[in-house]
Enzyme design. Structure first.
Site, PDB file in Angstrom:
ATOM      1  N   CYS A 100       0.849  -1.194   0.000  1.00  0.00           N
ATOM      2  CA  CYS A 100       0.000   0.000   0.000  1.00  0.00           C
ATOM      3  C   CYS A 100       0.885   1.245   0.000  1.00  0.00           C
ATOM      4  O   CYS A 100       2.100   1.180   0.167  1.00  0.00           O
ATOM      5  CB  CYS A 100      -0.929   0.008   1.202  1.00  0.00           C
ATOM      6  SG  CYS A 100      -0.066   0.122   2.784  1.00  0.00           S
ATOM      7  N   CYS A 103       3.181   1.860   2.982  1.00  0.00           N
ATOM      8  CA  CYS A 103       4.460   1.143   2.978  1.00  0.00           C
ATOM      9  C   CYS A 103       5.522   1.940   2.223  1.00  0.00           C
ATOM     10  O   CYS A 103       6.688   2.000   2.638  1.00  0.00           O
ATOM     11  CB  CYS A 103       4.293  -0.233   2.340  1.00  0.00           C
ATOM     12  SG  CYS A 103       3.162  -1.340   3.210  1.00  0.00           S
ATOM     13  N   ASP A 507      21.018   9.465 -39.676  1.00  0.00           N
ATOM     14  CA  ASP A 507      22.372   8.945 -39.808  1.00  0.00           C
ATOM     15  C   ASP A 507      22.655   8.848 -41.309  1.00  0.00           C
ATOM     16  O   ASP A 507      21.721   8.890 -42.126  1.00  0.00           O
ATOM     17  CB  ASP A 507      22.464   7.576 -39.144  1.00  0.00           C
ATOM     18  CG  ASP A 507      23.833   6.934 -39.312  1.00  0.00           C
ATOM     19  OD1 ASP A 507      24.836   7.645 -39.160  1.00  0.00           O
ATOM     20  OD2 ASP A 507      23.874   5.735 -39.633  1.00  0.00           O
ATOM     21  N   ASP A 686      20.801   3.031 -37.922  1.00  0.00           N
ATOM     22  CA  ASP A 686      20.834   1.581 -38.164  1.00  0.00           C
ATOM     23  C   ASP A 686      21.926   0.844 -37.414  1.00  0.00           C
ATOM     24  O   ASP A 686      22.062  -0.365 -37.559  1.00  0.00           O
ATOM     25  CB  ASP A 686      21.006   1.304 -39.660  1.00  0.00           C
ATOM     26  CG  ASP A 686      22.392   1.691 -40.159  1.00  0.00           C
ATOM     27  OD1 ASP A 686      23.010   2.584 -39.551  1.00  0.00           O
ATOM     28  OD2 ASP A 686      22.860   1.101 -41.148  1.00  0.00           O
ATOM     29  N   ASP A 690      24.056   4.436 -33.049  1.00  0.00           N
ATOM     30  CA  ASP A 690      22.863   5.272 -33.065  1.00  0.00           C
ATOM     31  C   ASP A 690      21.932   4.986 -31.893  1.00  0.00           C
ATOM     32  O   ASP A 690      20.959   5.708 -31.687  1.00  0.00           O
ATOM     33  CB  ASP A 690      22.081   5.057 -34.373  1.00  0.00           C
ATOM     34  CG  ASP A 690      22.899   5.398 -35.604  1.00  0.00           C
ATOM     35  OD1 ASP A 690      23.599   6.419 -35.584  1.00  0.00           O
ATOM     36  OD2 ASP A 690      22.847   4.635 -36.582  1.00  0.00           O
TER      37      ASP A 690
END
Length: 798
Positions: A100, A103, A507, A686, A690
């Site tokens: 809960c 806690c 890129d 790719d 990256d």
């Protein structure tokens, strides 16, 4: 003897076994541990904790004698503990025993007030705690003991276990959704007979049979498939939140209870079909959420699977294989041909070539000589080499990228917060309206049964089915359309982000270009015999340059013969050597002017031919960039290649903004800078180089031929490797999101019109259910219109 509660854990015991507190006789404890925790809280001024837990009970404290020393071992530190930029230690723990909000409050308060702890924050949904501390003041074992002393336990966060948990959750959702869909389809078929009977006539006995059949199918939908909504509503109420789960269950449960009343002899009509539809429609949307969360869970394990687990070091003149975690700075490491470097280092002697595409994304091998830097995760291409470790594994380049990537993935923004807040207020308003409706009609003298029917009508007619369907149905249609175009969106929410994107960062190698070398110019005069020698030489190699030269010869010359060359040798980082009839043959590395890769062919050290090679732009690169410009999307190139090469590509594509010689961190910093300027950034890449930038972007796109790591980090994958997929993604996402907004408007107008009518008592539950179904059909029908317009990239305008 009476039964009394422990004043700490709230568990009930026989009074005879309880410990009476000597300082305060009104206090009783079941054990010394609970008594000790009570006074810890009292001394720290945290006695208010007991007011927060209410009637909840706690687990008993764990014995102080339990060994916590393992948390201070060197192996534990290397595996789980990280250093922050400020030099403090950080660890992620799972706190066991939290159930809960109280806690969470207790653990954070105790830890925050402990000397040496800099930060302690706990996530309620996962119980995952982030703890930052000063190891000069307190050890981790003492922190663990502190947590255990108040009745909880802690263990290190394990990504693999978390992944298994997410997979199980996905399967559970799928099973619940399958049951709901199967049952709803059967109820719909039964409903056809029922509604037909209302108009053509049906015996009372047959009506009862129909009601019973609907009950058989609706019950598992509500209590099995709908259990997650009961659970969500429960925890929402426990934390004083009225969520959509509560509204869904309220409407479904009231409808189910009333339908049971009808089933067992009450007057009226049953609405078991509405119960099933309410649960099923909303569950479909929930299942999409679960699928969407899984991609980030898989990422770290995929990246770490790429890292070698062991390394060969030279110790006292002998070769020893050790785990990479045990490598120390100064160790001599041996790497064979085709193996990966385990940590960063410096080449001790000799020459070789390394494939650094895993880090830089550039496919051309990099020449290494004595003193050259070796990067972890890169592949030795030529011969056995030895290098000296300059970093241990924890501080190596690849591991650094992994750590930065993990932090970036964990800090991704929650796009759906606004929708969740709207749903919360929507649910509260509907419940208030339904309650006011029931009370008001009773005050006006209406009997209980009819007041209840009107109230159910209000809840059912306002059930957020149309609201819940507005996004997932349109998103599913949009995603299926995207998939047919070779575009994989890993989460439906990325459609919204894509539709708002302002900037695309590309890129270069493998993204804007093909990632394959081609001969651009050739100089020299070759006789047929010399052509055959050259062809035979390049045919003996699988190097990218050799493949490109061989392809050029095959396309431009005929009658080429494969001669029997002798002593063919791979000269590290330089090229190929061989002999033919006492002549020395060489083909390979020539001069490099910044724009081209040069291949020189020599016989007896006499240059006979020279080839300039470069990577070609993809066929659809120019068309894609032009489309983005027409639609006012900013385009940027950010590449690890040199200035001249990047500049040339930018000029060919009419891209004004470009960045060359960019490291993975440089790329990531650029993305962060653009986002700080309030731009919605799409990153297209790719390679592993990256991944950090991809993780920081608003949308990460990987090309289909990219590395596995780039693909795992990305939000969108272009499966067919065509750049025009980016333009298609923009168009389809914008069109889909436009229809999502239309669906939300339909849902809003529907509620504004039908809810007042239901409140006034002009709608019975049957019509409410039909009306609710109609609103859902309107949303579905509108969503189907998304694909009515055919996609023609050349004709697309904003």
């Amino acid at each position: 003897m009476s039964i009394i509660k422990c004043n700490h854990c709230q568990l009930e015991f026989d009074e005879s076994v309880m410990i009476q507190d000597k300082q305060n006789p009104d206090l009783s404890f079941c054990c010394n541990g609970c008594q000790g925790v009570y006074y810890i809280l009292k001394d720290d001024g945290l006695i208010g904790f007991y007011d927060k837990i209410g009637k909840n009970h706690l687990q008993k404290p764990i014995a102080f004698g339990e060994d916590s020393g393992n948390f201070d071992t060197e192996s534990f530190k290397q595996r789980y503990i990280k250093k922050t930029n400020e030099g403090f230690n950080r660890v992620d723990l799972i706190i066991e025993g939290i159930h809960c909000a109280a806690c969470i409050w207790l653990n954070e308060k105790i830890l925050d007030e402990t000397d040496g702890i800099v930060e302690a924050s706990i996530n309620f949904t996962s119980n995952k705690a982030k703890i930052v501390w000063d190891e000069d003041v307190i050890s981790l074992s003492k922190i663990i003991e502190k947590i255990r002393s108040i009745g909880y336990n802690a263990y290190p966060y394990d990504k693999t276990k978390n992944e298994q948990k997410e997979i199980k959750k996905s399967r559970d959702y799928f099973l619940k959704m399958s049951v709901a869909l199967f049952s709803s389809m059967n109820i719909m078929m039964i409903g056809v007979a029922k509604y037909t009977g209302f108009f053509t006539g049906m015996s009372e006995e047959m009506v009862k049979i129909v009601h019973f059949a609907e009950w058989l199918f609706a019950t598992p939908v509500l209590f099995f498939s709908g259990w997650i909504f009961f659970r969500g509503a429960y925890f929402g109420l426990k934390n004083k939140i009225i969520n959509m789960d509560f509204l869904v269950i309220t409407g479904a449960s009231l409808t189910y209870i009333y339908s049971l009343y009808v089933l067992f002899g009450g007057l009226g009509h049953s609405y078991f079909d509405s119960v099933a539809m309410i649960i099923t429609f909303v569950l479909v949307g929930k299942y999409l959420e679960v699928l969407g969360k899984k991609s980030a869970v898989d990422t770290m394990d995929k990246i770490k699977a790429y890292i070698p687990h062991e390394a060969t070091i030279i110790k006292d003149g002998a070769k020893v294989v050790i785990p990479i975690d045990n490598i120390e700075i100064g160790d001599i490491i041996e790497v064979k041909n085709g193996e990966k470097a385990s940590v960063d280092g410096e080449l001790l002697s000799g020459e070789t070539s390394f494939d650094e595409s895993s880090i830089t994304g550039e496919s051309i091998p990099v020449y290494k000589a004595k003193g050259s830097k070796i990067i972890s995760g890169t592949i030795n291409l030529d011969k056995v080499i030895r290098y000296k470790a300059t970093k241990d594994y924890a501080n190596s380049t690849l591991n650094h990228i992994v750590e930065l990537l993990e932090d970036a993935l964990n800090s991704k923004p929650k796009i759906e917060e606004m929708t969740n807040n709207l749903s919360k207020y929507f649910s509260i308003v509907i419940l208030l309206l339904a309650t006011v409706t029931f009370v008001s009609w009773n005050l006006f003298g209406l009997d209980f049964e009819n007041a209840l029917i009107i109230t159910i009508s209000v809840v059912v007619i306002a059930c957020p089915c149309a609201l819940a369907l507005a996004t997932p149905i349109a998103s599913l249609i949009g995603i299926s359309w995207l998939a047919k175009e070779g575009l994989l969106f890993k989460e439906a929410k990325f459609i919204e982000v894509f539709s708002k994107a302002t900037t695309v960062v590309f890129d270069k190698t493998g993204t804007l270009t093909n990632g394959k070398l081609e001969v651009k110019s050739f100089s020299g005069t070759l006789k047929q015999n010399e052509l055959n020698i050259l062809f035979s030489l390049v045919d003996s190699s699988t190097h990218l340059v050799s493949i490109a030269v061989k392809k050029y010869l095959q396309n431009n010359y005929q009658n080429l013969e494969n001669l029997n060359l002798e002593n063919i040798t791979q000269i590290p980082a330089l090229g190929l050597g061989a002999t033919y009839k006492n002549d020395n043959i060489f083909g390979g590395r020539g001069e490099f002017d910044g724009e081209f890769t040069n291949f020189t062919f020599k016989i007896n050290n006499h240059i006979l031919a020279s080839f300039d090679l470069e990577d070609e732009l993809k066929d659809d690169a120019k068309k894609t960039i032009d489309y983005l410009k027409i639609n006012n999307v900013e385009t940027i190139i950010c590449s690890g290649d040199n200035e001249k090469v990047v500049s040339k590509i930018a000029n060919q594509l009419n891209i004004e903004s470009y960045f060359a010689n960019s490291s993975p961190t440089d790329k990531a910093d650029l993305i962060t800078k653009l986002k700080n300027e309030n731009k919605v950034v799409v990153m297209v890449g790719d390679g592993i180089n990256d991944t950090l930038a991809l993780s920081r972007a608003s949308i990460a796109i990987a090309m289909g031929n990219g590395s596995d790591i780039a693909l795992s980090v990305s939000d969108v994958v272009i499966l067919n490797d065509k750049l025009e997929g980016i333009a298609k993604s923009f168009y389809i996402s914008r069109r889909t999101f436009r229809f999502i907004k239309q669906n939300l408007l339909i849902s809003l107008l529907y509620n504004l019109i039908t809810i007042p009518i239901a409140i006034m008592g002009y709608v019975i539950p049957l019509l409410a259910a039909l009306s609710m179904s109609l609103s859902s059909l309107l949303v579905v029908g509108n969503s189907m219109r998304i694909k009515e317009e055919k996609l023609k990239l050349d004709e697309v305008k904003k």
